[in-house]
Design an enzyme around this catalytic site. Structure first.
Site, PDB file in Angstrom:
ATOM      1  N   ARG A  22       0.859  -1.196   0.000  1.00 17.22           N
ATOM      2  CA  ARG A  22       0.000   0.000   0.000  1.00 17.22           C
ATOM      3  C   ARG A  22       0.890   1.240   0.000  1.00 17.22           C
ATOM      4  O   ARG A  22       0.647   2.202  -0.733  1.00 17.22           O
ATOM      5  CB  ARG A  22      -0.947   0.040   1.205  1.00 17.22           C
ATOM      6  CG  ARG A  22      -1.665   1.379   1.312  1.00 17.22           C
ATOM      7  CD  ARG A  22      -2.863   1.478   2.255  1.00 17.22           C
ATOM      8  NE  ARG A  22      -2.890   0.537   3.345  1.00 17.22           N
ATOM      9  CZ  ARG A  22      -2.149   0.630   4.452  1.00 17.22           C
ATOM     10  NH1 ARG A  22      -1.317   1.644   4.634  1.00 17.22           N
ATOM     11  NH2 ARG A  22      -2.239  -0.286   5.395  1.00 17.22           N
TER      12      ARG A  22
ATOM     13  N   TYR B   7     -16.431  18.579 -13.689  1.00 25.27           N
ATOM     14  CA  TYR B   7     -16.811  17.178 -13.879  1.00 25.27           C
ATOM     15  C   TYR B   7     -17.855  16.790 -12.817  1.00 25.27           C
ATOM     16  O   TYR B   7     -17.680  17.093 -11.624  1.00 25.27           O
ATOM     17  CB  TYR B   7     -15.559  16.297 -13.764  1.00 25.27           C
ATOM     18  CG  TYR B   7     -15.852  14.833 -13.815  1.00 25.27           C
ATOM     19  CD1 TYR B   7     -16.260  14.227 -15.008  1.00 25.27           C
ATOM     20  CD2 TYR B   7     -15.748  14.031 -12.680  1.00 25.27           C
ATOM     21  CE1 TYR B   7     -16.548  12.880 -15.057  1.00 25.27           C
ATOM     22  CE2 TYR B   7     -16.027  12.676 -12.725  1.00 25.27           C
ATOM     23  CZ  TYR B   7     -16.436  12.108 -13.911  1.00 25.27           C
ATOM     24  OH  TYR B   7     -16.723  10.772 -13.960  1.00 25.27           O
TER      25      TYR B   7
ATOM     26  N   ASP C  59      -7.456  19.871 -13.146  1.00 27.96           N
ATOM     27  CA  ASP C  59      -7.824  18.549 -13.651  1.00 27.96           C
ATOM     28  C   ASP C  59      -7.531  18.570 -15.148  1.00 27.96           C
ATOM     29  O   ASP C  59      -8.230  19.215 -15.918  1.00 27.96           O
ATOM     30  CB  ASP C  59      -9.311  18.289 -13.365  1.00 27.96           C
ATOM     31  CG  ASP C  59      -9.767  16.908 -13.849  1.00 27.96           C
ATOM     32  OD1 ASP C  59      -9.134  16.349 -14.765  1.00 27.96           O
ATOM     33  OD2 ASP C  59     -10.774  16.406 -13.314  1.00 27.96           O
TER      34      ASP C  59
ATOM     35  N   LYS D 212      -8.908   7.801 -18.953  1.00 25.74           N
ATOM     36  CA  LYS D 212      -9.194   8.393 -20.262  1.00 25.74           C
ATOM     37  C   LYS D 212      -7.944   8.342 -21.145  1.00 25.74           C
ATOM     38  O   LYS D 212      -7.470   7.260 -21.434  1.00 25.74           O
ATOM     39  CB  LYS D 212      -9.725   9.826 -20.065  1.00 25.74           C
ATOM     40  CG  LYS D 212     -10.724   9.974 -18.899  1.00 25.74           C
ATOM     41  CD  LYS D 212     -12.065   9.324 -19.148  1.00 25.74           C
ATOM     42  CE  LYS D 212     -12.959   9.226 -17.903  1.00 25.74           C
ATOM     43  NZ  LYS D 212     -13.217  10.448 -17.187  1.00 25.74           N
TER      44      LYS D 212
HETATM   45  C1  PLP Z   1     -13.688  10.751 -15.830  1.00 24.12           C
HETATM   46  C2  PLP Z   1     -13.251  12.003 -15.190  1.00 24.12           C
HETATM   47  C3  PLP Z   1     -12.955  12.063 -13.824  1.00 24.12           C
HETATM   48  C4  PLP Z   1     -13.176  10.887 -12.906  1.00 24.12           C
HETATM   49  O1  PLP Z   1     -12.297   9.852 -13.171  1.00 24.12           O
HETATM   50  P1  PLP Z   1     -12.609   8.312 -12.870  1.00 24.12           P
HETATM   51  O2  PLP Z   1     -11.380   7.637 -13.326  1.00 24.12           O
HETATM   52  O3  PLP Z   1     -13.850   7.945 -13.618  1.00 24.12           O
HETATM   53  O4  PLP Z   1     -12.837   8.199 -11.382  1.00 24.12           O
HETATM   54  C5  PLP Z   1     -12.500  13.266 -13.312  1.00 24.12           C
HETATM   55  N1  PLP Z   1     -12.352  14.356 -14.080  1.00 24.12           N
HETATM   56  C6  PLP Z   1     -12.637  14.336 -15.389  1.00 24.12           C
HETATM   57  C7  PLP Z   1     -12.469  15.591 -16.197  1.00 24.12           C
HETATM   58  C8  PLP Z   1     -13.095  13.174 -16.001  1.00 24.12           C
HETATM   59  O5  PLP Z   1     -13.395  13.180 -17.302  1.00 24.12           O
END
Ligand code: PLP
Length: 391
Positions: free
Chosen positions: A45, A97, A169, A194
């Site tokens: 961890r 988001y 982000d 993504k």
């Molecule tokens: C998908 C997404 C998240 C969340 O990510 P997960 O991997 O689904 O938890 C956060 N910010 C943005 C801009 C996203 O597109």
């Protein structure tokens, strides 16, 4: 060195065996020579050699100091919010988001952390919202799904002047297209689900910090809360990163062609893509992004939800699914899928009308993707407009 060369060069050869591929250390613990005497790993961890390769790579990709891999993008966001204390305030971009909005309002508000949402496309709105309690500025650029752009340099300057943490982000841009730390961000987060992993085959998150002090704090939270990324998924993300620069370039090239095609269709009202000169923040996008990304949104002149629904149901290459950033093209209808929980009025205020369609442009040939959209528009028109005699 060019970016793709550099990126591959960042991934180390295994020192122990010479393995060209990063080994997957599928273990929970590490045998110690004497109590407290070990090779830098004691419990998985706290630290895992496979995850560490990914974390170091992430830091380099974002021009940061330290990287941390989490079990999801939301776990990464959660770790950053945990830097704050009760009574602190966050200023966040208004079309944040949805999952981050839910985390802020339904989890952290009850612990005494409040959030003010502003239209951050005008940096002055961010400056005006600052109070003595503001501890964190939270920006996404481009945003989802209408791809609004905030001026990261200007907001970075505002954050520094007021000694407030600035977190970006960077999921939609990817570190290949945009490096927020270069513009003054203290922290960058990613949903590595993504573009970074890029193959729609896992859920992962990353936090990158600009300095060791913040790095130590995130490291503590990562270990204390425990939402780490496992070794196999870490390995998959590393493998995805090996082609990140090539993929981002192609996603953007395809998306530019598709956005230009969409603008020529009579049925379509607005095409949202930062690479189009008609995009309201094209200039700022150009000044801070190397590529304009692979996400496009568009809506229909009639704002007919049934017609939009028929379009996304009739594409063949664009698969109807949530998420983005993978090699295979996806399409979705935000009002029924990703943005269903947002009240209609609030949705409309941010451009997410009933007929808004979001495309995640993949790596198929652009001409084939355009043909796919063209045929879907024709079929949808026949099925909906002619059937209901509304044209
Ligand atoms: C998908 C997404 C998240 C969340 O990510 P997960 O991997 O689904 O938890 C956060 N910010 C943005 C801009 C996203 O597109």
């Amino acid at each position: 060195m060019k970016e793709q060369t550099q990126l591959l060069n960042y991934i180390p050869v295994d020192e122990l065996t010479g393995s060209i591929a990063v080994p997957i250390y599928q273990t929970s613990t590490f045998v110690q020579e004497a109590p407290g005497v070990h090779k830098g790993f004691d419990y998985a961890r706290s630290n895992n050699p496979t995850r560490k390769v990914l974390e170091d790579l992430a830091a380099k990709l974002e021009n940061g100091k330290n990287g941390f891999a989490f079990s999801s993008g939301l776990a990464a966001i959660d770790a950053v919010v945990k830097l704050l204390s009760a009574g602190d305030e966050i200023i966040a971009v208004d079309d944040i988001y949805g999952g981050a909005f839910r985390l802020f309002t339904q989890v952290y508000e009850k612990f005494g952390i409040s959030v003010t949402y502003v239209d951050a496309t005008d940096s002055q709105n961010v400056a005006d919202a600052i109070s003595a309690k503001t501890k964190l500025i939270w920006i996404e650029s481009p945003t989802n799904p209408t791809l609004k752009i905030s001026d990261l340099r200007a907001i970075g300057t505002i954050a520094k002047a007021n000694e407030i943490l600035f977190c970006v982000d960077n999921t939609f841009a990817s570190p290949i297209a945009q490096k927020p730390i270069d513009f003054g961000a203290d922290i960058v987060v990613h949903s590595a689900t993504k573009y970074i992993s890029g193959h729609s085959d896992l859920i992962a998150g990353l936090v990158i910090t600009a300095n060791d002090d913040l790095g130590a704090k995130i490291k503590f939270i990562q270990n204390a809360s425990g939402a780490i990324l496992g070794p196999f998924d870490s390995w998959l993300v590393i493998r995805g990163i090996e082609t990140l620069s090539l993929r981002i370039k192609q996603h953007a090239e395809n998306a530019q062609k598709i956005a230009e095609y969409l603008q020529s269709e009579d049925l379509i009202a607005n095409v949202y893509y930062p690479g189009l000169p008609t995009h309201h923040n094209h200039g700022i996008a150009k000044s801070q992004q190397k590529y304009f990304g692979g996400v496009i949104a568009f809506d229909l002149k009639t704002d007919d939800k049934e017609l939009a629904s028929a379009i996304v149901s009739n594409t063949k290459l664009f698969k109807l699914a949530e998420s983005l950033g993978g090699v295979k093209s996806l399409c979705c209808l935000p009002c029924e899928m990703t943005h269903k929980s947002i009240p209609r009025e609030k949705r409309y205020a941010s451009g997410v009308v009933d007929s808004l369609i979001r495309l995640s442009v993949g790596l198929e040939d652009a001409e084939d993707l355009i043909d796919d959209l063209r045929q879907a528009l024709i079929v949808a028109k026949e099925n909906v407009l002619i059937a209901t005699d509304s044209i």
